[in-house]
Write an enzyme that holds these catalytic residues in place. Structure first.
Site, PDB file in Angstrom:
ATOM      1  N   ASN A   7     -45.049 -16.484  74.141  1.00 20.82           N
ATOM      2  CA  ASN A   7     -45.035 -14.974  74.406  1.00 20.82           C
ATOM      3  C   ASN A   7     -44.122 -14.042  72.636  1.00 20.82           C
ATOM      4  OD1 ASN A   7     -44.132 -12.328  75.427  1.00 20.82           O
ATOM      5  ND2 ASN A   7     -43.300 -13.091  77.530  1.00 20.82           N
ATOM      6  N   ARG A  91     -49.415 -14.541  76.116  1.00 22.00           N
ATOM      7  CA  ARG A  91     -49.001 -12.988  76.833  1.00 22.00           C
ATOM      8  C   ARG A  91     -49.749 -11.934  75.498  1.00 22.00           C
ATOM      9  NH1 ARG A  91     -44.019 -10.576  78.904  1.00 22.00           N
ATOM     10  NH2 ARG A  91     -45.100  -8.774  80.254  1.00 22.00           N
ATOM     11  N   HIS A 180     -47.370  -5.890  83.563  1.00 20.54           N
ATOM     12  CA  HIS A 180     -46.349  -6.804  84.388  1.00 20.54           C
ATOM     13  C   HIS A 180     -47.831  -6.973  85.417  1.00 20.54           C
ATOM     14  CE1 HIS A 180     -42.493  -4.373  84.303  1.00 20.54           C
ATOM     15  NE2 HIS A 180     -42.466  -5.365  83.839  1.00 20.54           N
ATOM     16  N   ARG A 240     -36.148   3.963  80.535  1.00 20.70           N
ATOM     17  CA  ARG A 240     -37.212   4.451  81.234  1.00 20.70           C
ATOM     18  C   ARG A 240     -37.243   5.104  82.165  1.00 20.70           C
ATOM     19  NH1 ARG A 240     -41.130  -0.364  80.885  1.00 20.70           N
ATOM     20  NH2 ARG A 240     -41.287  -1.183  78.385  1.00 20.70           N
ATOM     21  N   GLU A 384     -44.132 -15.766  85.271  1.00 20.58           N
ATOM     22  CA  GLU A 384     -44.892 -15.419  84.208  1.00 20.58           C
ATOM     23  C   GLU A 384     -45.898 -16.264  84.004  1.00 20.58           C
ATOM     24  OE1 GLU A 384     -44.686 -11.075  82.978  1.00 20.58           O
ATOM     25  OE2 GLU A 384     -43.012 -11.919  83.763  1.00 20.58           O
TER      26      GLU A 384
END
Ligand code: AMP
Length: 397
Positions: A7, A91, A180, A240, A384
């Site tokens: 990743n 990823r 996600h 955010r 993940e």
């Protein structure tokens, strides 16, 4: 068979080596400050002490080289030869509307990842650098790109199209993609498996971390998800804003004499619980501590966060005309029993009942609703890396 999962960020590279016979992590680590002075690799083979290796890493290629050296090293290592690594899974943040599934990387795939630089300006260039670094360092290995956006590609037009002139979708691919995706896909499927639910169960997954999103899926296939063209849409997150009237952007621009990019930067990096709490922190624990000490803005920020999650759950129950299970995952979802409980307190109308005793856990797969709850509620830790490794094996075997 061992799969290496990477990743890559712009100056970092996280990795895990997973043995797919038993899906156990053999080693994991993180290269930081790639391209910056003071680069360092932190590596841990399972069952051994963490080691730190300070080495200048000007490029991602240097970082990948060091990862392989460390995995092969007599002392820190876990493999004897590069041949033991069967394939490499990457990823990749944004696949635009080109990829509905993970894919083995070739020149066309690399070009498509590049074409999506505009959509994922912070991540896609780094993701591609990671892939190209592996091609140079380990040219015989197959690389698989696993996109964060493919889960959302199953959405119907009525869910993914924005109500803006259609030409913008046609010209620029402006639509809801969702992010996600690897986590939502993994957790929704794991919910069905762990909960022994019907194959076509209606599941809502609340991925609540520093970034947060909710998804609705039927049988693991996405019906809707809260993030949009970018990860800015949806929930209130660490930094955010999530959903907001777009006119706010113009209003701040005019009042503060800022341009659109500056305001978008504020919505991405200085808003969420950080902004709402008056700048306390983007870390939910800090804001919770401040709220417990009587800070009103911190308290409101956390209440607004939970309220927004509950509203999304309500919307997704309507979208699917029902729900069989709700699962919580990621940093807050896996660790914060109060958030789970307070979000579920909004859902009494659905017959959701949380068991305080079952809910008193962290990071463990478990049913947390009572036996008479009309909807099952679970804590399902996300993974993940394992999801990427499974995809990689599936496509290269
Ligand atoms: P993630 O992005 O999934 O790594 O999640 C990171 C977020 O999880 C951070 O904001 C942490 O504050 C939050 N988190 C981790 N543990 C807890 C906890 N026990 N209570 C509340 N928030 C937590």
């Amino acid at each position: 068979m061992k799969i290496l999962v990477l990743n890559c960020g712009s100056s970092s590279l996280k990795y895990q080596l997973i043995d797919m016979e038993n899906e156990k992590v053999l080693a994991k680590g993180l290269c930081e400050r790639i391209g910056i002075e003071g680069s360092v690799l932190t590596h841990q083979a399972t069952g051994s002490e963490k080691v730190k290796i300070n080495k200048n890493l000007p490029t991602h290629k240097d970082a990948v080289e060091l990862v392989f050296e460390t995995l092969l090293d007599k002392n820190t290592g876990i493999i004897k030869s590069m041949d033991e690594v069967y394939a490499i899974g990457h990823r990749v943040l944004h696949g635009g509307n080109k990829f509905t599934e993970s894919i083995v990387v070739d020149d066309n795939v690399k070009k498509a990842i590049k074409d999506c630089f505009d959509l994922g300006p912070l991540h896609n260039p780094a993701n591609l650098m990671g892939i190209e670094a592996c091609e140079q360092v380990a040219p015989t290995k197959k690389n698989v790109a696993v996109f964060d956006t493919t889960f959302g590609m199953a959405m119907d037009e009525k869910a993914y199209l924005y109500a803006i002139p259609h030409e913008y979708y046609e010209k620029y691919g402006i639509r809801k993609y969702g992010f996600h995706g690897t986590s939502h896909s993994f957790v929704s499927k794991e919910t069905i498996k762990f909960g022994n639910l019907a194959k076509d169960a209606k599941v809502i997954v609340c991925h609540l971390g520093n970034g947060g999103s909710v998804s609705a899926s039927i049988g693991g296939k996405c019906v809707d998800t809260s993030m949009g063209l970018t990860p800015l849409e949806g929930l209130i997150m660490g930094t955010r804003s999530g959903d907001i009237d777009p006119a706010v952007v113009q209003y701040i621009c005019n009042k503060e004499n800022k341009d659109v990019n500056e305001v978008l930067n504020i919505l991405n990096k200085k808003s969420g619980i950080l902004g709402m709490s008056g700048g306390i922190s983007n870390d939910f624990r800090d804001v919770e501590n401040a709220a417990n000490e009587g800070n009103h803005l911190a308290d409101v920020a956390l209440k607004a966060f939970k309220y927004r999650v509950a509203k999304y759950i309500g919307a997704y129950v309507a979208a699917m005309n029902g729900v069989d299970a709700i699962s919580f995952t990621a940093g807050v979802g896996e660790n914060d029993k109060n958030s789970r409980k307070e979000i579920c307190d909004y859902l009494g109308y659905l017959g959701v009942k949380i068991s305080d005793e079952r809910n008193d856990i962290r990071g463990e797969e478990r049913l947390i609703s009572t036996d008479d709850s009309k909807v099952k509620v679970f804590l399902i830790p996300t993974n993940e890396e394992l999801a990427i490794a499974r995809e990689t094996l599936k496509l290269t075997k």
